[in-house]
Design a protein around this motif. Structure first.
Motif, PDB file in Angstrom:
ATOM      1  N   PRO A  11       0.842  -1.193   0.000  1.00 46.28           N
ATOM      2  CA  PRO A  11       0.000   0.000   0.000  1.00 46.28           C
ATOM      3  C   PRO A  11       0.884   1.253   0.000  1.00 46.28           C
ATOM      4  O   PRO A  11       1.996   1.232   0.546  1.00 46.28           O
ATOM      5  CB  PRO A  11      -0.789  -0.123   1.308  1.00 46.28           C
ATOM      6  CG  PRO A  11      -0.711  -1.577   1.668  1.00 46.28           C
ATOM      7  CD  PRO A  11       0.608  -2.064   1.162  1.00 46.28           C
ATOM      8  N   THR A  12       0.416   2.346  -0.583  1.00 50.01           N
ATOM      9  CA  THR A  12       1.206   3.570  -0.714  1.00 50.01           C
ATOM     10  C   THR A  12       1.733   4.050   0.636  1.00 50.01           C
ATOM     11  O   THR A  12       2.907   4.419   0.764  1.00 50.01           O
ATOM     12  CB  THR A  12       0.361   4.685  -1.357  1.00 50.01           C
ATOM     13  OG1 THR A  12      -0.114   4.231  -2.619  1.00 50.01           O
ATOM     14  CG2 THR A  12       1.192   5.950  -1.555  1.00 50.01           C
ATOM     15  N   GLU A  13       0.875   4.009   1.664  1.00 51.39           N
ATOM     16  CA  GLU A  13       1.274   4.498   2.986  1.00 51.39           C
ATOM     17  C   GLU A  13       2.394   3.651   3.581  1.00 51.39           C
ATOM     18  O   GLU A  13       3.336   4.170   4.186  1.00 51.39           O
ATOM     19  CB  GLU A  13       0.072   4.511   3.941  1.00 51.39           C
ATOM     20  CG  GLU A  13      -1.069   5.431   3.529  1.00 51.39           C
ATOM     21  CD  GLU A  13      -1.936   4.824   2.422  1.00 51.39           C
ATOM     22  OE1 GLU A  13      -1.770   3.618   2.115  1.00 51.39           O
ATOM     23  OE2 GLU A  13      -2.777   5.564   1.875  1.00 51.39           O
ATOM     24  N   GLU A  14       2.287   2.335   3.401  1.00 53.48           N
ATOM     25  CA  GLU A  14       3.315   1.442   3.950  1.00 53.48           C
ATOM     26  C   GLU A  14       4.635   1.625   3.219  1.00 53.48           C
ATOM     27  O   GLU A  14       5.706   1.627   3.835  1.00 53.48           O
ATOM     28  CB  GLU A  14       2.847  -0.016   3.850  1.00 53.48           C
ATOM     29  CG  GLU A  14       3.822  -0.984   4.511  1.00 53.48           C
ATOM     30  CD  GLU A  14       3.333  -2.428   4.484  1.00 53.48           C
ATOM     31  OE1 GLU A  14       4.171  -3.326   4.703  1.00 53.48           O
ATOM     32  OE2 GLU A  14       2.121  -2.639   4.248  1.00 53.48           O
TER      33      GLU A  14
ATOM     34  N   ALA B 193       5.691   4.368   1.750  1.00 52.08           N
ATOM     35  CA  ALA B 193       6.244   5.647   2.193  1.00 52.08           C
ATOM     36  C   ALA B 193       6.869   5.528   3.580  1.00 52.08           C
ATOM     37  O   ALA B 193       7.944   6.081   3.849  1.00 52.08           O
ATOM     38  CB  ALA B 193       5.156   6.715   2.181  1.00 52.08           C
ATOM     39  N   ALA B 194       6.200   4.795   4.463  1.00 50.59           N
ATOM     40  CA  ALA B 194       6.720   4.631   5.829  1.00 50.59           C
ATOM     41  C   ALA B 194       8.043   3.866   5.830  1.00 50.59           C
ATOM     42  O   ALA B 194       8.983   4.234   6.547  1.00 50.59           O
ATOM     43  CB  ALA B 194       5.685   3.908   6.689  1.00 50.59           C
TER      44      ALA B 194
ATOM     45  N   ASP C 172      10.730   6.126   4.516  1.00 49.83           N
ATOM     46  CA  ASP C 172      11.131   7.067   5.570  1.00 49.83           C
ATOM     47  C   ASP C 172      12.127   6.424   6.532  1.00 49.83           C
ATOM     48  O   ASP C 172      13.092   7.054   6.968  1.00 49.83           O
ATOM     49  CB  ASP C 172       9.909   7.547   6.364  1.00 49.83           C
ATOM     50  CG  ASP C 172       9.058   8.542   5.589  1.00 49.83           C
ATOM     51  OD1 ASP C 172       9.548   9.080   4.577  1.00 49.83           O
ATOM     52  OD2 ASP C 172       7.899   8.769   5.992  1.00 49.83           O
TER      53      ASP C 172
ATOM     54  N   LYS D 299      11.922  12.700   5.932  1.00 46.91           N
ATOM     55  CA  LYS D 299      10.678  12.704   5.176  1.00 46.91           C
ATOM     56  C   LYS D 299      10.770  13.542   3.909  1.00 46.91           C
ATOM     57  O   LYS D 299      10.133  13.231   2.900  1.00 46.91           O
ATOM     58  CB  LYS D 299       9.525  13.204   6.058  1.00 46.91           C
ATOM     59  CG  LYS D 299       9.092  12.221   7.133  1.00 46.91           C
ATOM     60  CD  LYS D 299       7.874  12.734   7.882  1.00 46.91           C
ATOM     61  CE  LYS D 299       7.407  11.750   8.951  1.00 46.91           C
ATOM     62  NZ  LYS D 299       6.918  10.487   8.359  1.00 46.91           N
TER      63      LYS D 299
ATOM     64  N   LYS E 263      10.048  12.216   0.220  1.00 48.67           N
ATOM     65  CA  LYS E 263       9.057  12.884  -0.623  1.00 48.67           C
ATOM     66  C   LYS E 263       9.636  13.179  -1.995  1.00 48.67           C
ATOM     67  O   LYS E 263       8.962  12.993  -3.019  1.00 48.67           O
ATOM     68  CB  LYS E 263       8.604  14.182   0.053  1.00 48.67           C
ATOM     69  CG  LYS E 263       7.500  14.914  -0.678  1.00 48.67           C
ATOM     70  CD  LYS E 263       7.075  16.163   0.086  1.00 48.67           C
ATOM     71  CE  LYS E 263       5.994  16.923  -0.694  1.00 48.67           C
ATOM     72  NZ  LYS E 263       5.580  18.152   0.041  1.00 48.67           N
TER      73      LYS E 263
END
Length: 291
Positions: free
Chosen positions: A199-202, A204-205, A208, A214, A218
């Motif tokens: 998933p996109t959020e995972e 990105a995390a 990071d 961050k 980004k």
């Protein structure tokens, strides 16, 4: 006396005569396409020294996804998971005797200890096609023509599959711009290789946690959203590898391979992938995965 289990080992399958006939038909088509381009067939033992996979591979993959054991002589051996380390070893062993370009292909029996999925067992056969001795993009152009001809041999419509290409040099330059260390870049490359599975959020995390910043994450994510070479920053467009990608795209399209596209997120986890990489994807939404 206990009843004998008639099922094959988990993750493998039996080939009864009717199954073998279909497999033979498929492999014969593969052979005809490869040999039409001047490739010759080879094979090698199914066991390799484990160190061969550790040299240019990933220790986590060797530990988690291979059948590795110690033989009776105390040597660590691995059931081959792919053919690239083996063919590289073979060519290196006779590098002074071979005439180049050397065009070889093989249809090896392979094993990978991983979670089974629909259409993906632990035992499988895979067509391996390799050319040695061509330093230009002509090698990739030839390979993509072979891939396309393989699909055409089975009467596949080009609308049913997409050939995606990218360059690891390009991605490495992106990560270098972001001032990632060598270890951070290696971890980021392995993460990008899994981008479509997260998933996109995972994603990105996890990025990071690799970069520790961050804003850097980004920046990397923004460029990873580029869907064309023209959309990349000018200094990345100016890379020789990016220019090779554009030549590759233009040449293949000029030859009728209209279903080829650039995908900066396409990545391979092993270190022996050094520049241009490509994969074929099914366009059917019910099976939207690499083939």
């Amino acid at each position: 006396m206990s009843k004998v289990n008639t099922q094959p080992y988990k993750g493998s399958r039996d080939f009864y005569p009717e199954d073998m006939a279909l497999r033979k038909w498929m492999f014969d088509k593969w052979r005809r396409v490869c040999e039409r381009y001047g490739y010759v067939e080879y094979d090698a033992p199914i066991l390799e020294r484990t160190e061969l996979y550790l040299m240019k591979g990933n220790e986590e993959i060797v530990s988690d996804q291979t059948y590795t054991f110690e033989d009776r002589g105390g040597r660590s051996v691995t059931v081959r998971t792919e053919m690239t380390p083996t063919v590289s070893r073979m060519v290196a062993g006779r590098r002074q005797e071979l005439s180049y370009p050397a065009r070889w292909y093989s249809i090896p029996n392979l094993w990978r200890y991983e979670r089974m999925q629909r259409g993906r067992l632990r035992e499988f056969w895979q067509l391996n096609v390799d050319v040695f001795g061509i330093a230009t993009e002509q090698a990739e152009i030839e390979m993509i023509h072979i891939v396309d001809d393989l699909f055409q041999a089975f009467k596949a419509k080009r609308s049913s599959y997409t050939i995606k290409i990218n360059s690891r040099v390009l991605v490495s330059a992106l990560l270098e711009d972001a001032q990632l260390t060598e270890n951070q870049s290696a971890a980021a490359i392995r993460l990008i290789d899994r981008i479509e599975k997260l998933p996109t959020e995972e994603f990105a995390a996890q990025l990071d946690s690799i970069t520790g910043d961050k804003e850097i994450s980004k920046h990397v994510l923004t460029i990873l959203q580029s869907n064309s070479i023209d959309g990349l920053p000018p200094h990345l467009q100016a890379l020789d590898s990016t220019k090779r990608l554009q030549t590759l795209l233009d040449t293949c399209r000029a030859h009728g391979i209209s279903n080829i596209e650039f995908d900066i997120r396409l990545m391979r986890g092993f270190d022996y992938y050094t520049d241009i990489v490509f994969e074929v994807f099914d366009t059917d939404p019910n099976n939207n995965r690499s083939m």
